[in-house]
Design a protein around this motif. Structure first.
Motif, PDB file in Angstrom:
ATOM      1  N   SER A  25       0.834  -1.196   0.000  1.00  0.00           N
ATOM      2  CA  SER A  25       0.000   0.000   0.000  1.00  0.00           C
ATOM      3  C   SER A  25       0.870   1.247   0.000  1.00  0.00           C
ATOM      4  O   SER A  25       2.006   1.233   0.484  1.00  0.00           O
ATOM      5  CB  SER A  25      -0.897   0.033   1.244  1.00  0.00           C
ATOM      6  OG  SER A  25      -1.813  -1.028   1.208  1.00  0.00           O
ATOM      7  N   GLY A  26       0.319   2.318  -0.520  1.00  0.00           N
ATOM      8  CA  GLY A  26       1.030   3.580  -0.546  1.00  0.00           C
ATOM      9  C   GLY A  26       1.366   4.062   0.852  1.00  0.00           C
ATOM     10  O   GLY A  26       0.588   3.897   1.785  1.00  0.00           O
ATOM     11  N   GLN A  27       2.531   4.647   0.966  1.00  0.00           N
ATOM     12  CA  GLN A  27       2.991   5.221   2.231  1.00  0.00           C
ATOM     13  C   GLN A  27       3.315   6.692   2.018  1.00  0.00           C
ATOM     14  O   GLN A  27       3.859   7.079   0.981  1.00  0.00           O
ATOM     15  CB  GLN A  27       4.253   4.495   2.715  1.00  0.00           C
ATOM     16  CG  GLN A  27       4.012   3.085   3.188  1.00  0.00           C
ATOM     17  CD  GLN A  27       3.304   3.050   4.525  1.00  0.00           C
ATOM     18  OE1 GLN A  27       3.592   3.833   5.431  1.00  0.00           O
ATOM     19  NE2 GLN A  27       2.368   2.143   4.668  1.00  0.00           N
ATOM     20  N   THR A  28       2.967   7.492   3.009  1.00  0.00           N
ATOM     21  CA  THR A  28       3.347   8.900   3.026  1.00  0.00           C
ATOM     22  C   THR A  28       4.281   9.112   4.216  1.00  0.00           C
ATOM     23  O   THR A  28       4.448   8.221   5.053  1.00  0.00           O
ATOM     24  CB  THR A  28       2.124   9.831   3.178  1.00  0.00           C
ATOM     25  OG1 THR A  28       1.635   9.740   4.522  1.00  0.00           O
ATOM     26  CG2 THR A  28       1.026   9.492   2.180  1.00  0.00           C
ATOM     27  N   ALA A  29       4.859  10.276   4.305  1.00  0.00           N
ATOM     28  CA  ALA A  29       5.734  10.586   5.435  1.00  0.00           C
ATOM     29  C   ALA A  29       4.958  10.632   6.745  1.00  0.00           C
ATOM     30  O   ALA A  29       5.542  10.503   7.817  1.00  0.00           O
ATOM     31  CB  ALA A  29       6.442  11.919   5.201  1.00  0.00           C
ATOM     32  N   LYS A  30       3.655  10.792   6.654  1.00  0.00           N
ATOM     33  CA  LYS A  30       2.834  10.886   7.868  1.00  0.00           C
ATOM     34  C   LYS A  30       2.319   9.525   8.328  1.00  0.00           C
ATOM     35  O   LYS A  30       1.621   9.448   9.330  1.00  0.00           O
ATOM     36  CB  LYS A  30       1.696  11.861   7.642  1.00  0.00           C
ATOM     37  CG  LYS A  30       2.223  13.274   7.419  1.00  0.00           C
ATOM     38  CD  LYS A  30       1.135  14.295   7.345  1.00  0.00           C
ATOM     39  CE  LYS A  30       1.741  15.685   7.154  1.00  0.00           C
ATOM     40  NZ  LYS A  30       0.752  16.732   7.194  1.00  0.00           N
ATOM     41  N   ASN A  31       2.669   8.455   7.613  1.00  0.00           N
ATOM     42  CA  ASN A  31       2.269   7.105   8.001  1.00  0.00           C
ATOM     43  C   ASN A  31       3.301   6.475   8.916  1.00  0.00           C
ATOM     44  O   ASN A  31       3.782   5.373   8.688  1.00  0.00           O
ATOM     45  CB  ASN A  31       2.046   6.223   6.776  1.00  0.00           C
ATOM     46  CG  ASN A  31       0.800   6.569   6.016  1.00  0.00           C
ATOM     47  OD1 ASN A  31       0.864   6.957   4.858  1.00  0.00           O
ATOM     48  ND2 ASN A  31      -0.347   6.467   6.664  1.00  0.00           N
ATOM     49  N   THR A  32       3.642   7.190   9.972  1.00  0.00           N
ATOM     50  CA  THR A  32       4.569   6.694  10.973  1.00  0.00           C
ATOM     51  C   THR A  32       4.134   7.232  12.333  1.00  0.00           C
ATOM     52  O   THR A  32       3.619   8.345  12.416  1.00  0.00           O
ATOM     53  CB  THR A  32       6.020   7.112  10.630  1.00  0.00           C
ATOM     54  OG1 THR A  32       6.895   6.598  11.634  1.00  0.00           O
ATOM     55  CG2 THR A  32       6.180   8.605  10.533  1.00  0.00           C
ATOM     56  N   PRO A  33       4.318   6.450  13.394  1.00  0.00           N
ATOM     57  CA  PRO A  33       3.888   6.910  14.720  1.00  0.00           C
ATOM     58  C   PRO A  33       4.590   8.189  15.192  1.00  0.00           C
ATOM     59  O   PRO A  33       4.071   8.908  16.017  1.00  0.00           O
ATOM     60  CB  PRO A  33       4.239   5.739  15.644  1.00  0.00           C
ATOM     61  CG  PRO A  33       4.488   4.576  14.774  1.00  0.00           C
ATOM     62  CD  PRO A  33       4.861   5.097  13.421  1.00  0.00           C
ATOM     63  N   THR A  34       5.772   8.465  14.660  1.00  0.00           N
ATOM     64  CA  THR A  34       6.539   9.642  15.084  1.00  0.00           C
ATOM     65  C   THR A  34       6.530  10.733  14.013  1.00  0.00           C
ATOM     66  O   THR A  34       7.482  11.520  13.916  1.00  0.00           O
ATOM     67  CB  THR A  34       7.998   9.242  15.398  1.00  0.00           C
ATOM     68  OG1 THR A  34       8.571   8.648  14.219  1.00  0.00           O
ATOM     69  CG2 THR A  34       8.068   8.252  16.553  1.00  0.00           C
TER      70      THR A  34
END
Length: 126
Positions: free
Chosen positions: A30-39
């Motif tokens: 699936s597509g990932q963005t820089a905002k798809n991280t807990p931090t």
């Protein structure tokens, strides 16, 4: 059929989807963005930092699936403006070695979470 999926500890989802789905010889990420991280931090305007984080997220999922970046056969890149193309490419070329995976890059009106780049991949098991 039971759907086999992979999840990564360092990547999050922003909707009802899996990080990756195993389809036998192929694994679809699936597509990932820089905002798809807990931090996640605000990287607005820094397309290179966002691109690095997209790949960090994707490679965490890739590792969870038992694959490496050498197994990636196709990458799709979505940018909110083609003015980001050169800066994204500067980071992109450091993420893989030649011969590079096939790739599509398109500009879109907007992306989830107000991201400026989103990247998805397909990998093939050897």
């Amino acid at each position: 059929m039971t759907r086999k999926t992979y999840e990564a500890k360092n990547a999050t989802v922003s909707g009802p989807y899996s990080h990756a789905v195993d389809a036998g010889d192929y694994v679809y990420f699936s597509g990932q963005t820089a905002k798809n991280t807990p931090t996640a931090t605000d990287m607005s305007g820094d397309i290179q930092a966002q691109t690095h984080q997209c790949f960090a997220n994707l490679f965490d999922v890739l590792e969870a699936s038992g694959l490496t970046r050498d197994d990636v056969v196709k990458v799709n890149v979505y940018l909110t403006s083609m003015k980001h193309f050169a800066a994204m490419n500067e980071v992109y070329k450091t993420q893989f070695s030649e011969p590079y995976p096939a790739r599509t890059c398109v500009a879109v009106l907007e992306l989830p979470l107000e991201a400026e780049v989103e990247i998805e991949m397909i990998a093939k098991r050897s």
